[in-house]
Each structure stands twice: as structure tokens, then as C-alpha cells.
Design an enzyme around this catalytic site. Structure first.
Site, PDB file in Angstrom:
ATOM      1  N   ARG A  60      39.654  44.418   8.027  1.00 44.08           N
ATOM      2  CA  ARG A  60      39.143  45.690   7.530  1.00 44.08           C
ATOM      3  C   ARG A  60      37.801  46.012   8.177  1.00 44.08           C
ATOM      4  O   ARG A  60      36.944  45.145   8.325  1.00 44.08           O
ATOM      5  CB  ARG A  60      38.979  45.631   6.005  1.00 44.08           C
ATOM      6  N   CYS A  87      40.934  37.475  15.367  1.00 43.24           N
ATOM      7  CA  CYS A  87      41.031  38.190  16.644  1.00 43.24           C
ATOM      8  C   CYS A  87      40.752  37.298  17.842  1.00 43.24           C
ATOM      9  O   CYS A  87      40.964  37.701  18.982  1.00 43.24           O
ATOM     10  CB  CYS A  87      40.115  39.411  16.657  1.00 43.24           C
ATOM     11  N   TRP A 447      33.387  40.175  60.838  1.00 44.56           N
ATOM     12  CA  TRP A 447      34.595  40.478  60.056  1.00 44.56           C
ATOM     13  C   TRP A 447      34.946  39.312  59.145  1.00 44.56           C
ATOM     14  O   TRP A 447      35.167  39.490  57.948  1.00 44.56           O
ATOM     15  CB  TRP A 447      35.773  40.774  60.986  1.00 44.56           C
ATOM     16  N   TYR A 451      34.948  39.157  55.073  1.00 48.62           N
ATOM     17  CA  TYR A 451      36.233  38.896  54.415  1.00 48.62           C
ATOM     18  C   TYR A 451      36.128  37.694  53.477  1.00 48.62           C
ATOM     19  O   TYR A 451      36.641  37.711  52.353  1.00 48.62           O
ATOM     20  CB  TYR A 451      37.303  38.662  55.482  1.00 48.62           C
ATOM     21  N   ASP A 467      37.440  46.395  60.545  1.00 46.86           N
ATOM     22  CA  ASP A 467      38.853  46.108  60.323  1.00 46.86           C
ATOM     23  C   ASP A 467      39.721  47.272  60.779  1.00 46.86           C
ATOM     24  O   ASP A 467      39.489  48.429  60.391  1.00 46.86           O
ATOM     25  CB  ASP A 467      39.095  45.820  58.842  1.00 46.86           C
TER      26      ASP A 467
END
Length: 523
Positions: A60, A87, A447, A451, A467
Site C-alpha cells: 500500500r 519488491c 580505431w 573500439y 570506421d
């Protein structure tokens, strides 16, 4: 993002401001509506009961004057409230709400998830030193962004993970204690008695699913929640295109791979959980003490902490990205299981297609990977070996695998460097410093460094501008592609989520499904 009773905003990156808190009335309306969109964004503590809950708790709704809103479970617990048994705050989505607000806090949380503050001798000074700041500053940042100290965050993670193991498995309590990072069974029992007023074993529901002990190969299954939506087909498709034969098996509804930690072998299996915004993860591993590390890596691989709503709202401001964001709600940024493995994949893939790189990685594993020690009926056909350790690859001649001799030499040098520094891929530096450190590795250029920052270090603003897939996706109507410099300029508006912008561009129809990598060849 919602939190405590104070209100403040802070810059989240170039050109964007992210609200850290909202007022009590907004938080309370979310609580009244049990609005699932706010699950993981705030926690609700009730003064009259001493309990803190998720905003979707079925109990509640308490009166407004009796509640306090917190930014994190750790803040509520540090304030003296105990977790709700209905919960289950441990089941809340682990939203990375601090991303874009404090990259230092984000990196600290990643290190804490890897056990940096586990045990009875937790050292905040050492954690701060790894991050390049003082302990006082680290505590101030945690208080500002999470409402709790680093120690409180680590302790709350341990308690909630232990609670999940108690609730979802039938592991022995001593195994739960050590798996959750408690230094002793006595400390584990004391913590739960203080929080719940009872022994931890009494929290286990009757009929909980039976899970494996350390030697049982049937596995331990846990559910890992996320904030919907979640684009499972996109992430599993990305992983499938890059799956290493022998190490990974990817199907439309299942991802499986072999793992190795501290000399022990095992497997993980990930599937969408039926009827829940969660993934079901089955872990088969003999050393239960590394369960938090395994779970943390799975969360990173599948990007379960992304606040996709906030990311999408920001990226959709760009007219070019807006239709892509609309087309792929819930798109995630796939992570990597291991930094060395990811670096080897990237170097193997220099100037060849992803398919060719995958084939070459399979040859590497077949030749130098260690056969999977844990086999049997529960292991998927096709999982045969663990990825080679850096020490192994540093000691063998890799040119025989059919790659240029210069690239084989670069891989050997990379393996030697990582074998010497086991913390090479730990998230303890900001993006610029991390990229500079990675670029110092043999065979790693801009690169590859960007990455690796995206997939291993989980830097949400990493961006490999050279890229070819990104350049193709941003091409004009006449097919003219922007230069990498021009793309970087355009991407300034996407900060601090450029990595997610890249993922949307890679997933777009304008980019090929499998593009060659754009790292320069090793001289």
C-alpha cells in the site's frame, strides 16, 4: 532521474545537461502510479516502517510525509533503512544513471563490481589512487551522484547480491557468503541479522529452485533485470556475427560461451527470461567466489545498465539519428567478456572482414586454446575450448596461422604486454587517458583503441570515427562519405553517448551488416 529531497543539475557532457534530482511531488506521483519507468531510478524509504522499496512495490502506498526518496539503494541502506522483502530491491534494474554525470563514479563502480572493495580490508584510498584522484574527492563524488559512500555502495551490492542468491538458489549459506564477497560467514550472518532482524537462512522461500553447488555442473541460474525496451535480436545478432568457433555458440534465443578465471574453466548461458524484463543467466563454474565477477561481466556484455530512454531522447535530437533511434528502441552497446580477447580479435581483424576475422580467431583457439575442462551433458555442442591466455600466445609462433608476419609479431608483443600488466584493461582512467594507454600497445591504433574503450572499458562516449561502417552510414544522398574529421565534428552533438550513436549507425540500413575494420595495417 529521481532522488533525494534536494535538487541540483550538473553538466553531463558537451552541449547537454542531465537532471540529477526532481522534486518530491514528481517522485511521489511515480510511486502512486507504480510506474515501471522509474524502477532503478529511485528508491523509496518509509520512515514508519524503516523499509526501503522500489517504486513498483505492491505494498500500500505510504503517505507523502512518511517517505524519503533516494538516488540509490546504497543511500537508503546507509541511512538506516532495510530492503523490502516484497519488491526485492536486489531485482531492480541496475541503471547506469551516473553515466554522463561523472565518468569517475562510473569507473569506480565498475571496479567495485569487480571486487575492488570486497573483504574486511576494503581500502577506499587504494581505489581512489587507481582512479587518479584523492579519497576525499572520491567520497564527495559518490555522495553527490549516489547519495552514499563507496564503502556503503560496496556493502549494499554484497548484501543485495547475497539476498538474490538466497532467494533464487539453494546454495549453502557459507557458499552464499563467500560468493557475495563477505570476508567471513560471521560477518555475513551479522550483517543480515542487523538488516533483517533474522538469520539469512530464514529469508529463503520454500520451493526455491535448486541450484548447483560448486561441483554440480547443472549450473546456478539467476535473473538479471534491465529497463525496457531491450533489443535482444540486435545484440544477439551482433554477437553471432563475431562468435569465435569453439568459444561461443549463438542462437536466436540463446548465447553460450566458455569462460576462464584464475585457472578454472566454466560456461555461461544467457536467454531472455519469459514474461519479465530480464535475462536468465545459467553459470557453470567450480569456484563460487567469482560469481560477482561473472555476473558483472555478463551485465557488461549485454549492457543491462543502459538507461536507453535517456540515451534515445538525447540522440533523437539529431535529425539524422532520430529515425534510427525510432526504428531500434532498446538498442544496446554490446560489451566484451575479456579485454585481452577483445584486443586480439581487433588486431586479427585489421583490414579484413568480420567474417574473416572470426574464422582466424577460431584457428587461433583451435591451435592454442586450452581444451574446456568442464564438459558433459549440460555443455552445448561446439563449446570446446577457452580463449588462450596472454602468457600462452606470448610464447608461440603465430605466423603459422596464415596471417602477415608483422601482424603475428604484433599479437605476440600485445600478449607479452598484457601478461606483464594484468590491469591493462581495467577501467581506471578517463577516455582520453585510456585511449592513449591502449595506443601504446603493439598493433593498436586509434580505431582499435576506441573500439576497445567502447566494448571493454564501457566508455559511452568512445567513437571510432574512421570506421568505414560509420562513414558509409553517414554518406550523403549521392554516396559521398564524410571524412573522419568531419564525422567527429558532427558527433560532438551526440556527446556523451557517441558510442550508442555508433551502434545505431552500424545497425542502420545504410551501413553494411558486416564491414571491414579500419585499423591501419601493422608495419
Amino acid at each position: 532521474m529521481m532522488a533525494s529531497e534536494n535538487s541540483e543539475t550538473e553538466g553531463a557532457g558537451a552541449g547537454t545537461m542531465m537532471p540529477v534530482t526532481l522534486d518530491r511531488d514528481v517522485c511521489y506521483r511515480a510511486l502512486q502510479a507504480r510506474d515501471a519507468r522509474f524502477d532503478g531510478r529511485l528508491f523509496v524509504a518509509v520512515r514508519t516502517t524503516g523499509i526501503y522499496c522500489r517504486p513498483i512495490c505492491p505494498a500500500r502506498c505510504p503517505k507523502l510525509e512518511n517517505v524519503v526518496f533516494y538516488r540509490s539503494a546504497a543511500a537508503a541502506q546507509e541511512a538506516g533503512f532495510r530492503p523490502c522483502l516484497r519488491c526485492r530491491p536486489e531485482s531492480s534494474p541496475d541503471l547506469a544513471a551516473w553515466r554522463g554525470t561523472s565518468s569517475t563514479v562510473s569507473r569506480a563502480l565498475a571496479l567495485i563490481a569487480d571486487g575492488a572493495l570486497d573483504g574486511d580490508d576494503a581500502d577506499v584510498e587504494q581505489l581512489a589512487l587507481r582512479l587518479g584522484i584523492g579519497a576525499r574527492q572520491l567520497r564527495r563524488l559518490f555522495e553527490k551522484h549516489l547519495g552514499a559512500s563507496p564503502i556503503a555502495v560496496a556493502q549494499t551490492r554484497r548484501v543485495l547480491f547475497a539476498k538474490q542468491l538466497i532467494h533464487e538458489t539453494r546454495m549453502r549459506m557459507v557458499d552464499v557468503a563467500f560468493a557475495a564477497g563477505f570476508g567471513s560467514l560471521r560477518r555475513f550472518n551479522e550483517t543480515f541479522r542487523r538488516l533483517y532482524g533474522r538469520a539469512p537462512s530464514t529469508l529463503r522461500r520454500q520451493g526455491s529452485p535448486r541450484a548447483a553447488s560448486g561441483g554440480d555442473r547443472s549450473g546456478i541460474t539467476l535473473t538479471l533485470s534491465y529497463a525496457a525496451p531491450y533489443d535482444w535480436p540486435a545484440i544477439v545478432g551482433f554477437l553471432a556475427a563475431r562468435a569465435i568457433p569453439g568459444v561461443e555458440v549463438v542462437e536466436a534465443d540463446r548465447y553460450q560461451r566458455t569462460i576462464e578465471l584464475d585457472g578454472c574453466h566454466g560456461t555461461v548461458e544467457v536467454t531472455p527470461a519469459t514474461g519479465r524484463d530480464a535475462l536468465a543467466v545459467t553459470i557453470r563454474f567450480t569456484d563460487l567466489r567469482v560469481l560477482p565477477t561473472i555476473v558483472g561481466r555478463i551485465r557488461r556484455v549485454f549492457d543491462l545498465g543502459a538507461d536507453v530512454g535517456a540515451i534515445a531522447a538525447h540522440l533523437a535530437k539529431d535529425p539524422w539519428l532520430a529515425p534510427l533511434v525510432t526504428a531500434r528502441p532498446g538498442l544496446r552497446l554490446p560489451g566484451a567478456w575479456d579485454g585481452f580477447e577483445m584486443a586480439v580479435r581487433a588486431v586479427l581483424g585489421q583490414q579484413i572482414t568480420v567474417t574473416a576475422a572470426r574464422r582466424l580467431a577460431g584457428k587461433l583457439v583451435a591451435a592454442h586454446g586450452e581444451p574446456l575442462a568442464q564438459a558433459g551433458e549440460h555443455v552445448a555442442p561446439g563449446l570446446t575450448a577457452v580463449f588462450p591466455r596472454p602468457e600462452r600466445l606470448a610464447a608461440v609462433d603465430l605466423a603459422s596461422l596464415g596471417m602477415p608476419r608483422a601482424r603475428a609479431a604484433a599479437l605476440s608483443a600485445l600478449a607479452t604486454a598484457v601478461a606483464t600488466d594484468s590491469r591493462m584493461f581495467h577501467p581506471d582512467a578517463d577516455l582520453d587517458a585510456a585511449v592513449a594507454r591502449l595506443r601504446a600497445l603493439p598493433g593498436v591504433g586509434e580505431w582499435t583503441a576506441q573500439y576497445i574503450a567502447m566494448r571493454v572499458l564501457r566508455e559511452p562516449d568512445a567513437f571510432p570515427a574512421a570506421d568505414i561502417g560509420l562513414l558509409r552510414a553517414m554518406s550523403a544522398a549521392d554516396g559521398t562519405r564524410p571524412t573522419p574529421a568531419a564525422l567527429l565534428t558532427r558527433a560532438e552533438a551526440w556527446r556523451p553517448w557517441r558510442a550508442y550513436a555508433a551502434q545505431h549507425l552500424w545497425s542502420s540500413a545504410r551501413a553494411t551488416a558486416i564491414a571491414p575494420l579500419q585499423e591501419e595495417a601493422v608495419a
